[in-house]
Design an enzyme around this catalytic site. Structure first.
Site, PDB file in Angstrom:
ATOM      1  N   SER A  17      38.911  42.084  38.710  1.00 15.04           N
ATOM      2  CA  SER A  17      38.725  41.651  40.103  1.00 15.04           C
ATOM      3  C   SER A  17      40.024  41.568  40.879  1.00 15.04           C
ATOM      4  O   SER A  17      40.025  41.731  42.091  1.00 15.04           O
ATOM      5  CB  SER A  17      38.021  40.282  40.128  1.00 15.04           C
ATOM      6  N   VAL A  67      34.964  36.033  29.187  1.00 14.75           N
ATOM      7  CA  VAL A  67      35.159  36.750  27.921  1.00 14.75           C
ATOM      8  C   VAL A  67      35.455  35.820  26.745  1.00 14.75           C
ATOM      9  O   VAL A  67      35.421  36.258  25.589  1.00 14.75           O
ATOM     10  CB  VAL A  67      36.270  37.838  28.026  1.00 14.75           C
ATOM     11  N   ASN A  93      41.972  43.212  29.582  1.00 14.73           N
ATOM     12  CA  ASN A  93      43.055  42.768  30.467  1.00 14.73           C
ATOM     13  C   ASN A  93      42.944  41.298  30.866  1.00 14.73           C
ATOM     14  O   ASN A  93      43.957  40.669  31.159  1.00 14.73           O
ATOM     15  CB  ASN A  93      43.025  43.660  31.732  1.00 14.73           C
ATOM     16  N   SER A 145      51.958  41.189  26.631  1.00 17.39           N
ATOM     17  CA  SER A 145      53.019  40.731  27.546  1.00 17.39           C
ATOM     18  C   SER A 145      54.342  40.825  26.800  1.00 17.39           C
ATOM     19  O   SER A 145      54.372  40.754  25.565  1.00 17.39           O
ATOM     20  CB  SER A 145      52.767  39.274  27.930  1.00 17.39           C
ATOM     21  N   TYR A 162      50.721  30.876  25.454  1.00 10.94           N
ATOM     22  CA  TYR A 162      50.580  32.219  26.052  1.00 10.94           C
ATOM     23  C   TYR A 162      51.291  33.264  25.185  1.00 10.94           C
ATOM     24  O   TYR A 162      50.711  34.299  24.841  1.00 10.94           O
ATOM     25  CB  TYR A 162      51.163  32.197  27.462  1.00 10.94           C
ATOM     26  N   LYS A 166      49.609  36.392  23.078  1.00 11.46           N
ATOM     27  CA  LYS A 166      49.939  37.788  23.364  1.00 11.46           C
ATOM     28  C   LYS A 166      50.540  38.495  22.143  1.00 11.46           C
ATOM     29  O   LYS A 166      50.385  39.715  21.981  1.00 11.46           O
ATOM     30  CB  LYS A 166      50.867  37.868  24.578  1.00 11.46           C
ATOM     31  N   ILE A 194      55.141  40.944  36.725  1.00 11.90           N
ATOM     32  CA  ILE A 194      54.396  41.779  37.671  1.00 11.90           C
ATOM     33  C   ILE A 194      53.933  40.881  38.820  1.00 11.90           C
ATOM     34  O   ILE A 194      53.498  39.741  38.590  1.00 11.90           O
ATOM     35  CB  ILE A 194      53.153  42.423  36.983  1.00 11.90           C
TER      36      ILE A 194
HETATM   37  P1  NAP Z   1      45.651  37.460  37.636  1.00 14.18           P
HETATM   38  O1  NAP Z   1      46.096  38.074  38.921  1.00 14.18           O
HETATM   39  O2  NAP Z   1      45.656  35.989  37.492  1.00 14.18           O
HETATM   40  O3  NAP Z   1      44.196  38.038  37.296  1.00 14.18           O
HETATM   41  C1  NAP Z   1      43.558  37.630  36.120  1.00 14.18           C
HETATM   42  C2  NAP Z   1      42.257  38.365  35.979  1.00 14.18           C
HETATM   43  O4  NAP Z   1      41.638  37.935  34.754  1.00 14.18           O
HETATM   44  C3  NAP Z   1      41.284  38.044  37.099  1.00 14.18           C
HETATM   45  O5  NAP Z   1      40.542  39.185  37.400  1.00 14.18           O
HETATM   46  C4  NAP Z   1      40.399  36.970  36.486  1.00 14.18           C
HETATM   47  O6  NAP Z   1      39.114  36.950  37.056  1.00 14.18           O
HETATM   48  C5  NAP Z   1      40.329  37.432  35.038  1.00 14.18           C
HETATM   49  N1  NAP Z   1      39.972  36.370  34.111  1.00 14.18           N
HETATM   50  C6  NAP Z   1      40.640  35.218  33.859  1.00 14.18           C
HETATM   51  N2  NAP Z   1      39.988  34.502  32.940  1.00 14.18           N
HETATM   52  C7  NAP Z   1      38.879  35.207  32.595  1.00 14.18           C
HETATM   53  C8  NAP Z   1      37.803  35.002  31.697  1.00 14.18           C
HETATM   54  N3  NAP Z   1      37.747  33.901  30.931  1.00 14.18           N
HETATM   55  N4  NAP Z   1      36.854  35.949  31.607  1.00 14.18           N
HETATM   56  C9  NAP Z   1      36.904  37.077  32.367  1.00 14.18           C
HETATM   57  N5  NAP Z   1      37.891  37.326  33.246  1.00 14.18           N
HETATM   58  C10 NAP Z   1      38.861  36.388  33.356  1.00 14.18           C
HETATM   59  O7  NAP Z   1      46.524  37.995  36.425  1.00 14.18           O
HETATM   60  P2  NAP Z   1      47.344  39.362  36.229  1.00 14.18           P
HETATM   61  O8  NAP Z   1      48.748  39.068  36.488  1.00 14.18           O
HETATM   62  O9  NAP Z   1      46.665  40.480  36.892  1.00 14.18           O
HETATM   63  O10 NAP Z   1      47.204  39.486  34.641  1.00 14.18           O
HETATM   64  C11 NAP Z   1      46.347  40.425  34.003  1.00 14.18           C
HETATM   65  C12 NAP Z   1      46.742  40.499  32.542  1.00 14.18           C
HETATM   66  O11 NAP Z   1      48.103  40.918  32.449  1.00 14.18           O
HETATM   67  C13 NAP Z   1      46.649  39.155  31.808  1.00 14.18           C
HETATM   68  O12 NAP Z   1      46.199  39.364  30.494  1.00 14.18           O
HETATM   69  C14 NAP Z   1      48.092  38.689  31.807  1.00 14.18           C
HETATM   70  O13 NAP Z   1      48.361  37.814  30.743  1.00 14.18           O
HETATM   71  C15 NAP Z   1      48.826  40.005  31.656  1.00 14.18           C
HETATM   72  N6  NAP Z   1      50.218  39.978  32.085  1.00 14.18           N
HETATM   73  C16 NAP Z   1      50.548  39.640  33.362  1.00 14.18           C
HETATM   74  C17 NAP Z   1      51.887  39.619  33.726  1.00 14.18           C
HETATM   75  C18 NAP Z   1      52.344  39.267  35.112  1.00 14.18           C
HETATM   76  O14 NAP Z   1      53.564  39.091  35.303  1.00 14.18           O
HETATM   77  N7  NAP Z   1      51.477  39.176  36.090  1.00 14.18           N
HETATM   78  C19 NAP Z   1      52.875  39.947  32.786  1.00 14.18           C
HETATM   79  C20 NAP Z   1      52.491  40.286  31.497  1.00 14.18           C
HETATM   80  C21 NAP Z   1      51.159  40.303  31.159  1.00 14.18           C
HETATM   81  P3  NAP Z   1      38.512  35.609  37.705  1.00 14.18           P
HETATM   82  O15 NAP Z   1      39.368  35.285  38.876  1.00 14.18           O
HETATM   83  O16 NAP Z   1      37.138  35.950  38.061  1.00 14.18           O
HETATM   84  O17 NAP Z   1      38.586  34.561  36.631  1.00 14.18           O
END
Ligand code: NAP
Length: 255
Positions: A17, A67, A93, A145, A162, A166, A194
């Site tokens: 989303s 999930v 993801n 991550s 976290y 990961k 990111i």
């Molecule tokens: P984000 O903007 O907070 O988005 C998180 C997404 O995960 C949203 O679509 C959210 O949907 C969904 N989500 C959360 N809990 C969930 C659940 N229990 N079941 C189903 N969906 C769920 O985060 P992002 O930065 O895009 O991160 C995406 C992935 O990349 C994550 O695994 C994060 O750990 C990883 N990551 C991010 C970064 C960074 O710097 N941003 C760096 C390394 C890794 P809802 O809003 O509907 O809950």
């Protein structure tokens, strides 16, 4: 159905989303996949992802499921299968992080982070592998991550749960690659910082310190992760499984 390498394929992106997941949904749709966009709470954002995909000539559907629940995850797979067919391409993801994840975190926070980030990945792969093995085709990318590779020396928040979740995702993917090849290829992507909702509350000072320590001297974009994910799912990566690739602008390097 769009044209491209994934034409005729069904993709599921958990947490599609917003943020990184949304960019991955768009990238896979651009390559022709029909994309199941999962979310847990942000229905409007998931619908907006679908609208964007349709505006770009692709198609997909929105599927709500937390999930961390195997039952909810399995019901989501049932719905996708009945609407469109079995999942060919899975991107695990969905993930959460918390700034309270430090030496004093409550036990419940540990459990919640592990249950979404690790159990959620397991639930999706476990459900997806049934039809992937039966049809002798499956491509999976799990989003880990750089915190799953090495604890941050820069950030004061320690991200204990976290980082552990990961790291475990990387171990899980390696074991699955060994267990489920050649039918299923499964790899990890480990992003650095990111620009998404997850990192929006970070102070400017912290962001500046991270950028200063990053060879390419910028914060990452969701599209940086989406391109690598697309590559690993594609046939161009047909000899790659069980691996972890870092997209961090060089702030972390694998040995
Ligand atoms: P984000 O903007 O907070 O988005 C998180 C997404 O995960 C949203 O679509 C959210 O949907 C969904 N989500 C959360 N809990 C969930 C659940 N229990 N079941 C189903 N969906 C769920 O985060 P992002 O930065 O895009 O991160 C995406 C992935 O990349 C994550 O695994 C994060 O750990 C990883 N990551 C991010 C970064 C960074 O710097 N941003 C760096 C390394 C890794 P809802 O809003 O509907 O809950």
């Amino acid at each position: 159905m769009g044209q491209g390498e994934f034409s005729g394929r069904v993709a599921l992106v958990t947490g599609g989303s917003r943020g990184i997941g949304r960019a991955i949904c768009q990238r896979l749709a651009k390559a022709g996949a029909w994309v199941a966009i999962n979310h847990s709470a942000s229905a409007e954002a998931a619908e907006a992802t679908l609208e964007q995909i349709r505006a770009e000539g692709g198609d997909g559907g929105v599927y709500q499921a937390d999930v961390s629940s195997f039952e909810a995850t399995s019901a989501m797979f049932d719905a996708i299968e009945s609407d469109r067919g079995p999942v060919d391409l899975l991107v695990a993801n969905a993930g959460i992080a918390s700034f309270k994840d430090d030496a004093n975190m409550p036990v419940d926070l540990w459990r919640r982070i592990l249950s979404v980030n690790l159990d959620g990945t397991f639930h999706c792969v476990w459900r997806a592998k049934e039809s992937m093995l039966a049809r002798d085709y499956g491509r999976v990318v799990c989003i880990s991550s750089i915190n799953g590779i090495s604890p941050s020396r820069i950030r004061p928040d320690r991200l204990i749960a976290y980082g552990t979740s990961k790291s475990a995702v990387i171990g899980f993917s390696r074991n699955c690659a060994m267990a489920f090849g050649p039918a299923i290829r499964i790899n990890c992507v480990a992003p650095g910082l990111i620009d998404t909702d997850m990192t929006r509350d970070m102070s400017d000072e912290m962001r500046d310190r991270i950028v200063a320590a990053t060879p390419v001297a910028r914060v990452g974009k969701p599209e940086d992760v989406a391109e690598l994910t697309y590559f690993l799912l594609s046939d161009a990566a047909s000899f790659i499984t069980g691996q972890t690739y870092v997209t961090s602008g060089g702030i972390v390097t694998l040995p």
